[in-house]
Scaffold this motif. Sequence first.
Motif, PDB file in Angstrom:
ATOM      1  N   ALA A  96      12.888   3.494   4.662  1.00  0.00           N
ATOM      2  CA  ALA A  96      14.434   2.161   4.233  1.00  0.00           C
ATOM      3  C   ALA A  96      13.637   2.616   2.758  1.00  0.00           C
ATOM      4  O   ALA A  96      13.469   1.776   1.975  1.00  0.00           O
ATOM      5  N   GLY A  97      13.768   3.701   1.513  1.00  0.00           N
ATOM      6  CA  GLY A  97      14.246   3.806   0.578  1.00  0.00           C
ATOM      7  C   GLY A  97      12.808   3.108  -0.281  1.00  0.00           C
ATOM      8  O   GLY A  97      12.422   3.395  -1.460  1.00  0.00           O
ATOM      9  N   ARG A  98      11.287   3.082   0.561  1.00  0.00           N
ATOM     10  CA  ARG A  98      10.221   2.953  -0.739  1.00  0.00           C
ATOM     11  C   ARG A  98       9.897   4.281  -1.334  1.00  0.00           C
ATOM     12  O   ARG A  98       9.218   3.891  -2.182  1.00  0.00           O
ATOM     13  N   GLY A  99      10.307   5.329  -1.363  1.00  0.00           N
ATOM     14  CA  GLY A  99      10.097   6.585  -1.990  1.00  0.00           C
ATOM     15  C   GLY A  99      11.209   6.482  -3.400  1.00  0.00           C
ATOM     16  O   GLY A  99       9.761   6.939  -4.370  1.00  0.00           O
ATOM     17  N   TRP A 100      11.967   5.613  -3.632  1.00  0.00           N
ATOM     18  CA  TRP A 100      12.847   5.821  -4.885  1.00  0.00           C
ATOM     19  C   TRP A 100      11.614   4.656  -5.706  1.00  0.00           C
ATOM     20  O   TRP A 100      12.217   4.538  -6.827  1.00  0.00           O
ATOM     21  N   LEU A 131       0.918  -1.271   0.030  1.00  0.00           N
ATOM     22  CA  LEU A 131       0.547   0.043   0.142  1.00  0.00           C
ATOM     23  C   LEU A 131       0.957   1.520   0.240  1.00  0.00           C
ATOM     24  O   LEU A 131       0.447   1.919  -0.553  1.00  0.00           O
ATOM     25  N   PRO A 132       2.010   1.174   0.999  1.00  0.00           N
ATOM     26  CA  PRO A 132       2.453   2.654   0.798  1.00  0.00           C
ATOM     27  C   PRO A 132       3.182   2.823  -0.478  1.00  0.00           C
ATOM     28  O   PRO A 132       3.556   3.892  -1.123  1.00  0.00           O
ATOM     29  N   LEU A 133       3.261   2.011  -1.055  1.00  0.00           N
ATOM     30  CA  LEU A 133       4.455   2.116  -2.786  1.00  0.00           C
ATOM     31  C   LEU A 133       3.405   2.588  -3.362  1.00  0.00           C
ATOM     32  O   LEU A 133       3.922   3.623  -4.504  1.00  0.00           O
ATOM     33  N   LEU A 134       1.684   1.705  -3.579  1.00  0.00           N
ATOM     34  CA  LEU A 134       1.502   2.217  -4.229  1.00  0.00           C
ATOM     35  C   LEU A 134       0.472   3.146  -4.048  1.00  0.00           C
ATOM     36  O   LEU A 134       0.836   4.014  -5.241  1.00  0.00           O
ATOM     37  N   LEU A 135       0.420   4.022  -3.200  1.00  0.00           N
ATOM     38  CA  LEU A 135      -0.492   5.529  -3.062  1.00  0.00           C
ATOM     39  C   LEU A 135       0.467   6.452  -3.701  1.00  0.00           C
ATOM     40  O   LEU A 135       0.981   7.393  -4.189  1.00  0.00           O
ATOM     41  N   ALA A 136       2.118   5.965  -3.149  1.00  0.00           N
ATOM     42  CA  ALA A 136       3.324   7.168  -3.426  1.00  0.00           C
ATOM     43  C   ALA A 136       2.844   7.422  -4.694  1.00  0.00           C
ATOM     44  O   ALA A 136       3.437   7.995  -5.598  1.00  0.00           O
ATOM     45  N   ALA A 137       3.448   6.084  -5.123  1.00  0.00           N
ATOM     46  CA  ALA A 137       3.781   5.514  -7.133  1.00  0.00           C
ATOM     47  C   ALA A 137       2.447   6.488  -7.637  1.00  0.00           C
ATOM     48  O   ALA A 137       2.879   7.117  -9.012  1.00  0.00           O
ATOM     49  N   LEU A 138       1.084   6.027  -7.232  1.00  0.00           N
ATOM     50  CA  LEU A 138       0.194   6.544  -8.141  1.00  0.00           C
ATOM     51  C   LEU A 138      -0.153   7.757  -8.283  1.00  0.00           C
ATOM     52  O   LEU A 138      -0.054   8.595  -9.087  1.00  0.00           O
ATOM     53  N   GLY A 139       0.763   8.482  -7.153  1.00  0.00           N
ATOM     54  CA  GLY A 139       0.346  10.154  -7.001  1.00  0.00           C
ATOM     55  C   GLY A 139       1.790  10.793  -7.603  1.00  0.00           C
ATOM     56  O   GLY A 139       1.514  11.986  -8.304  1.00  0.00           O
ATOM     57  N   GLY A 167       1.698  14.989  -3.757  1.00  0.00           N
ATOM     58  CA  GLY A 167       2.273  15.128  -2.539  1.00  0.00           C
ATOM     59  C   GLY A 167       1.307  14.709  -1.290  1.00  0.00           C
ATOM     60  O   GLY A 167       1.670  14.076  -0.137  1.00  0.00           O
ATOM     61  N   ALA A 168      -0.230  14.907  -1.339  1.00  0.00           N
ATOM     62  CA  ALA A 168      -1.132  14.097  -0.522  1.00  0.00           C
ATOM     63  C   ALA A 168      -1.159  12.726  -0.434  1.00  0.00           C
ATOM     64  O   ALA A 168      -0.908  12.029   0.574  1.00  0.00           O
ATOM     65  N   MET A 169      -0.868  11.847  -1.292  1.00  0.00           N
ATOM     66  CA  MET A 169      -0.652  10.946  -1.661  1.00  0.00           C
ATOM     67  C   MET A 169       0.704  10.342  -1.095  1.00  0.00           C
ATOM     68  O   MET A 169       1.084   9.579  -0.465  1.00  0.00           O
ATOM     69  N   CYS A 170       1.849  10.675  -1.442  1.00  0.00           N
ATOM     70  CA  CYS A 170       2.852  10.339  -0.065  1.00  0.00           C
ATOM     71  C   CYS A 170       2.476  10.674   1.092  1.00  0.00           C
ATOM     72  O   CYS A 170       3.612   9.903   1.430  1.00  0.00           O
ATOM     73  N   GLY A 171       2.078  11.799   1.323  1.00  0.00           N
ATOM     74  CA  GLY A 171       2.210  12.276   2.986  1.00  0.00           C
ATOM     75  C   GLY A 171       0.774  11.061   3.749  1.00  0.00           C
ATOM     76  O   GLY A 171       1.377  10.510   4.576  1.00  0.00           O
ATOM     77  N   ILE A 172      -0.066  10.125   3.047  1.00  0.00           N
ATOM     78  CA  ILE A 172      -1.453   9.234   3.212  1.00  0.00           C
ATOM     79  C   ILE A 172      -0.244   7.677   3.007  1.00  0.00           C
ATOM     80  O   ILE A 172      -0.042   6.786   3.855  1.00  0.00           O
ATOM     81  N   ALA A 173       0.385   8.150   2.142  1.00  0.00           N
ATOM     82  CA  ALA A 173       1.081   6.709   2.094  1.00  0.00           C
ATOM     83  C   ALA A 173       2.480   6.323   3.379  1.00  0.00           C
ATOM     84  O   ALA A 173       2.484   6.250   3.956  1.00  0.00           O
ATOM     85  N   GLY A 174       3.029   7.473   3.730  1.00  0.00           N
ATOM     86  CA  GLY A 174       3.645   7.522   4.524  1.00  0.00           C
ATOM     87  C   GLY A 174       3.063   7.158   6.588  1.00  0.00           C
ATOM     88  O   GLY A 174       3.334   6.881   7.289  1.00  0.00           O
ATOM     89  N   ALA A 175       1.625   8.175   5.888  1.00  0.00           N
ATOM     90  CA  ALA A 175       1.221   7.519   7.564  1.00  0.00           C
ATOM     91  C   ALA A 175       1.059   6.478   7.218  1.00  0.00           C
ATOM     92  O   ALA A 175       0.954   5.902   8.677  1.00  0.00           O
ATOM     93  N   TYR A 176       0.336   5.524   6.574  1.00  0.00           N
ATOM     94  CA  TYR A 176      -0.165   4.041   6.498  1.00  0.00           C
ATOM     95  C   TYR A 176       0.865   3.397   7.267  1.00  0.00           C
ATOM     96  O   TYR A 176       1.387   2.646   8.107  1.00  0.00           O
TER      97      TYR A 176
END
Length: 291
Positions: A219-223, A16-24, A195-204
């Motif tokens: 730990a590198g999930r953003g990359w 889920l964190p990967l999915l949300l950040a990637a979609l954003g 940015g909002a999607m990345c925030g939600i991803a980090g929050a999860y």
Amino acid sequence: MSGLEFLLAGTLAAALPLLLAALGEMVVEKAGLLNLGLEGMMAIGAAIAFICVYHTGSHFVGFLGAAAVSTLTALLFAALVIGVQANQVASGLAIGVLGLGLSALFGKSYESLTIQGLPKLGLLGLSEIPLIGPTLLTQDIVVWVSIGMTFGLWWVLNRTKLGLVITAVGENPEAARAIGYPVSLIRLYAVAFGGAMCGIAGAYASTVYTPLWADGMIAGRGWIALALVVFGTWQTGRVAFGALLFGILSLGELTAQAMGIGLPSQVLSSLPYFVTILMLVVISRRKLRSA
């Protein structure tokens, strides 16, 4: 719980964190920009969410706070890139470093503290299905909402005028501007959404998936999320599939231990990053052959 049951139960949450950040980020890139600051935006979102939930006990407040702070961070990137025409790569890296630094600063006094996660919810009556019911089909509310959001984003990008406008702004901004579309404003909205999607991803990641705070927990999930956009060729379904694949890989170490497979933990924990590099090499070779 067997290794297979553990894998089924944890794949969606890990992805889920990967999915949300990637979609954003996919929306940002469709609008014609590249934001390399995903890691930092996820990190600051994770820190703010944890702090909010720790003090209020409300995950809604935590997710809202994370989305707001990460959106502000993304708007700083937009101000640099859209407002003063700064270099996108340098600006994105600067935002990433800023987010990581702020997350470490804000989260320092909360190191190793824990909070209560979210309860699991079965999908209608399907949670009674043997094996997959109590594992794959029993997830927290954020997972179910995010799946619905993924289908909604696919529909917006592929079936609505808004999706066509975003694509047009990214592919041919001069033509879009000539027919009256506010290119800079549309790109600003796209960056804010990312940015909002990345925030939600980090929050999860910090309040549900691993409900504790530790510096460097992203730990590198953003990359990896950034690589998923390329892997998915900017298509929602392929990005979602890539996120699931990396979710499975990220659970490789724990699954192997549950199944009694005697592989070094360092090898298993490095699999997602190794596959990311391999994936980018394969995509680059395909581009060179088609050029």
